[in-house]
Design a protein around this motif. Structure first.
Motif, PDB file in Angstrom:
ATOM      1  N   PRO A  17       0.816  -1.229   0.000  1.00 46.79           N
ATOM      2  CA  PRO A  17       0.000   0.000   0.000  1.00 46.79           C
ATOM      3  C   PRO A  17       0.847   1.276   0.000  1.00 46.79           C
ATOM      4  CG  PRO A  17      -0.859  -1.557   1.589  1.00 46.79           C
ATOM      5  CD  PRO A  17       0.432  -2.133   1.081  1.00 46.79           C
ATOM      6  N   LYS A  18       2.004   1.242   0.651  1.00 44.51           N
ATOM      7  CA  LYS A  18       2.869   2.428   0.662  1.00 44.51           C
ATOM      8  C   LYS A  18       3.416   2.715  -0.738  1.00 44.51           C
ATOM      9  CE  LYS A  18       4.135   2.197   5.464  1.00 44.51           C
ATOM     10  NZ  LYS A  18       5.197   2.182   6.448  1.00 44.51           N
ATOM     11  N   LEU A  19       3.711   1.654  -1.478  1.00 45.04           N
ATOM     12  CA  LEU A  19       4.171   1.823  -2.855  1.00 45.04           C
ATOM     13  C   LEU A  19       3.064   2.427  -3.714  1.00 45.04           C
ATOM     14  CD1 LEU A  19       6.276   1.387  -5.106  1.00 45.04           C
ATOM     15  CD2 LEU A  19       5.353  -0.923  -5.366  1.00 45.04           C
ATOM     16  N   LEU A  20       1.844   1.965  -3.497  1.00 45.25           N
ATOM     17  CA  LEU A  20       0.709   2.492  -4.268  1.00 45.25           C
ATOM     18  C   LEU A  20       0.509   3.986  -4.046  1.00 45.25           C
ATOM     19  CD1 LEU A  20      -1.907  -0.370  -3.885  1.00 45.25           C
ATOM     20  CD2 LEU A  20      -0.577   0.235  -5.910  1.00 45.25           C
ATOM     21  N   GLU A  21       0.817   4.458  -2.850  1.00 41.72           N
ATOM     22  CA  GLU A  21       0.687   5.888  -2.559  1.00 41.72           C
ATOM     23  C   GLU A  21       1.691   6.714  -3.364  1.00 41.72           C
ATOM     24  OE1 GLU A  21       0.999   6.620   1.630  1.00 41.72           O
ATOM     25  OE2 GLU A  21      -0.576   5.182   2.105  1.00 41.72           O
ATOM     26  N   LEU A  22       2.823   6.113  -3.698  1.00 43.80           N
ATOM     27  CA  LEU A  22       3.890   6.836  -4.397  1.00 43.80           C
ATOM     28  C   LEU A  22       3.779   6.775  -5.915  1.00 43.80           C
ATOM     29  CD1 LEU A  22       6.896   5.617  -2.217  1.00 43.80           C
ATOM     30  CD2 LEU A  22       5.723   7.818  -2.080  1.00 43.80           C
ATOM     31  N   LEU A  23       3.157   5.737  -6.423  1.00 43.90           N
ATOM     32  CA  LEU A  23       3.096   5.543  -7.869  1.00 43.90           C
ATOM     33  C   LEU A  23       2.119   6.505  -8.531  1.00 43.90           C
ATOM     34  CD1 LEU A  23       3.059   1.648  -8.154  1.00 43.90           C
ATOM     35  CD2 LEU A  23       4.943   3.194  -8.690  1.00 43.90           C
ATOM     36  N   VAL A  24       2.513   6.999  -9.682  1.00 40.57           N
ATOM     37  CA  VAL A  24       1.637   7.821 -10.517  1.00 40.57           C
ATOM     38  C   VAL A  24       1.730   7.297 -11.948  1.00 40.57           C
ATOM     39  CG1 VAL A  24       1.816   9.897  -9.096  1.00 40.57           C
ATOM     40  CG2 VAL A  24       3.425   9.543 -10.966  1.00 40.57           C
ATOM     41  N   CYS A  25       0.786   7.680 -12.762  1.00 42.96           N
ATOM     42  CA  CYS A  25       0.788   7.279 -14.160  1.00 42.96           C
ATOM     43  C   CYS A  25       2.064   7.820 -14.823  1.00 42.96           C
ATOM     44  CB  CYS A  25      -0.451   7.822 -14.867  1.00 42.96           C
ATOM     45  SG  CYS A  25      -0.438   7.520 -16.642  1.00 42.96           S
ATOM     46  N   PRO A  26       2.802   6.972 -15.510  1.00 46.40           N
ATOM     47  CA  PRO A  26       4.035   7.441 -16.140  1.00 46.40           C
ATOM     48  C   PRO A  26       3.792   8.411 -17.310  1.00 46.40           C
ATOM     49  CG  PRO A  26       3.588   5.175 -16.772  1.00 46.40           C
ATOM     50  CD  PRO A  26       2.574   5.553 -15.725  1.00 46.40           C
ATOM     51  N   LEU A  27       2.584   8.430 -17.833  1.00 46.21           N
ATOM     52  CA  LEU A  27       2.283   9.313 -18.964  1.00 46.21           C
ATOM     53  C   LEU A  27       1.721  10.655 -18.527  1.00 46.21           C
ATOM     54  CD1 LEU A  27       0.620   6.618 -21.237  1.00 46.21           C
ATOM     55  CD2 LEU A  27       2.979   7.426 -21.298  1.00 46.21           C
ATOM     56  N   THR A  28       0.795  10.620 -17.574  1.00 41.13           N
ATOM     57  CA  THR A  28       0.093  11.844 -17.176  1.00 41.13           C
ATOM     58  C   THR A  28       0.510  12.376 -15.812  1.00 41.13           C
ATOM     59  OG1 THR A  28      -1.712  10.628 -16.126  1.00 41.13           O
ATOM     60  CG2 THR A  28      -1.927  11.126 -18.498  1.00 41.13           C
ATOM     61  N   LYS A  29       1.240  11.565 -15.055  1.00 42.14           N
ATOM     62  CA  LYS A  29       1.687  11.918 -13.688  1.00 42.14           C
ATOM     63  C   LYS A  29       0.510  12.138 -12.737  1.00 42.14           C
ATOM     64  CE  LYS A  29       5.864  12.024 -15.317  1.00 42.14           C
ATOM     65  NZ  LYS A  29       6.139  10.809 -16.021  1.00 42.14           N
ATOM     66  N   THR A  30      -0.621  11.491 -13.048  1.00 40.57           N
ATOM     67  CA  THR A  30      -1.807  11.598 -12.199  1.00 40.57           C
ATOM     68  C   THR A  30      -1.945  10.358 -11.330  1.00 40.57           C
ATOM     69  OG1 THR A  30      -3.182  10.692 -13.968  1.00 40.57           O
ATOM     70  CG2 THR A  30      -3.040  13.095 -13.821  1.00 40.57           C
ATOM     71  N   ARG A  31      -2.836  10.451 -10.371  1.00 40.91           N
ATOM     72  CA  ARG A  31      -3.113   9.382  -9.415  1.00 40.91           C
ATOM     73  C   ARG A  31      -3.589   8.113 -10.114  1.00 40.91           C
ATOM     74  NH1 ARG A  31      -7.980   8.205  -6.744  1.00 40.91           N
ATOM     75  NH2 ARG A  31      -7.651   7.130  -4.800  1.00 40.91           N
ATOM     76  N   LEU A  32      -3.196   6.961  -9.556  1.00 39.48           N
ATOM     77  CA  LEU A  32      -3.640   5.665 -10.050  1.00 39.48           C
ATOM     78  C   LEU A  32      -4.616   5.042  -9.066  1.00 39.48           C
ATOM     79  CD1 LEU A  32      -0.153   4.326 -11.137  1.00 39.48           C
ATOM     80  CD2 LEU A  32      -1.993   5.034 -12.667  1.00 39.48           C
ATOM     81  N   ILE A  33      -5.501   4.223  -9.583  1.00 41.25           N
ATOM     82  CA  ILE A  33      -6.478   3.513  -8.757  1.00 41.25           C
ATOM     83  C   ILE A  33      -6.159   2.027  -8.855  1.00 41.25           C
ATOM     84  CG2 ILE A  33      -8.923   2.968  -8.439  1.00 41.25           C
ATOM     85  CD1 ILE A  33      -9.452   5.666  -9.976  1.00 41.25           C
ATOM     86  N   TYR A  34      -6.044   1.364  -7.702  1.00 42.44           N
ATOM     87  CA  TYR A  34      -5.757  -0.064  -7.697  1.00 42.44           C
ATOM     88  C   TYR A  34      -7.052  -0.850  -7.832  1.00 42.44           C
ATOM     89  CZ  TYR A  34      -4.350  -4.673  -6.074  1.00 42.44           C
ATOM     90  OH  TYR A  34      -4.134  -6.022  -5.969  1.00 42.44           O
ATOM     91  N   ASP A  35      -7.104  -1.741  -8.804  1.00 37.79           N
ATOM     92  CA  ASP A  35      -8.251  -2.633  -8.995  1.00 37.79           C
ATOM     93  C   ASP A  35      -7.809  -4.041  -8.608  1.00 37.79           C
ATOM     94  OD1 ASP A  35     -10.292  -4.303  -9.871  1.00 37.79           O
ATOM     95  OD2 ASP A  35     -10.669  -3.154 -11.686  1.00 37.79           O
ATOM     96  N   ALA A  36      -8.202  -4.469  -7.415  1.00 37.04           N
ATOM     97  CA  ALA A  36      -7.788  -5.770  -6.901  1.00 37.04           C
ATOM     98  C   ALA A  36      -8.361  -6.927  -7.710  1.00 37.04           C
ATOM     99  CB  ALA A  36      -8.188  -5.910  -5.430  1.00 37.04           C
TER     100      ALA A  36
END
Length: 75
Positions: A17-36
Motif C-alpha cells: 500500500p505504501k508503494l501504491l501511494e507513491l506511484l503515478v501514471c508514467p504518462l500523465t503523472k496523475t493518481r492511479l487507482i488499484y483494482d484488486a
C-alpha cells in the motif's frame, strides 16, 4: 503441511500500500487507482490499465491495456 497455491499467488500479486501511494501514471503523472479484481493500476487520465505481475507494477505503456467504456463506468 499443505500449501495454499491460490493464496500464495494472491500474496505474490499484492502490492505494498505504501508503494501504491507513491506511484503515478508514467504518462500523465496523475493518481492511479488499484483494482484488486483485475490486479491492475488504473489511470483514468491516460485511459490505461497497468498490470501487476508477481507483485510488480509494469508501468510502461506497451504493457498497459486501453480502458473500455465498461472499465470507466465501474469506477
Amino acid at each position: 503441511m499443505a500449501l495454499d497455491v491460490e493464496n500464495d499467488d494472491e500474496q505474490a500479486s499484492a502490492v505494498d500500500p505504501k508503494l501504491l501511494e507513491l506511484l503515478v501514471c508514467p504518462l500523465t503523472k496523475t493518481r492511479l487507482i488499484y483494482d484488486a479484481s483485475t490486479r491492475e493500476l488504473i489511470s483514468k487520465a491516460a485511459g490505461l490499465a497497468f498490470p501487476i505481475r508477481n507483485g510488480v507494477p509494469l508501468m510502461i505503456e506497451d504493457a498497459a491495456r486501453p480502458l473500455t467504456d465498461r472499465d470507466l463506468q465501474k469506477r
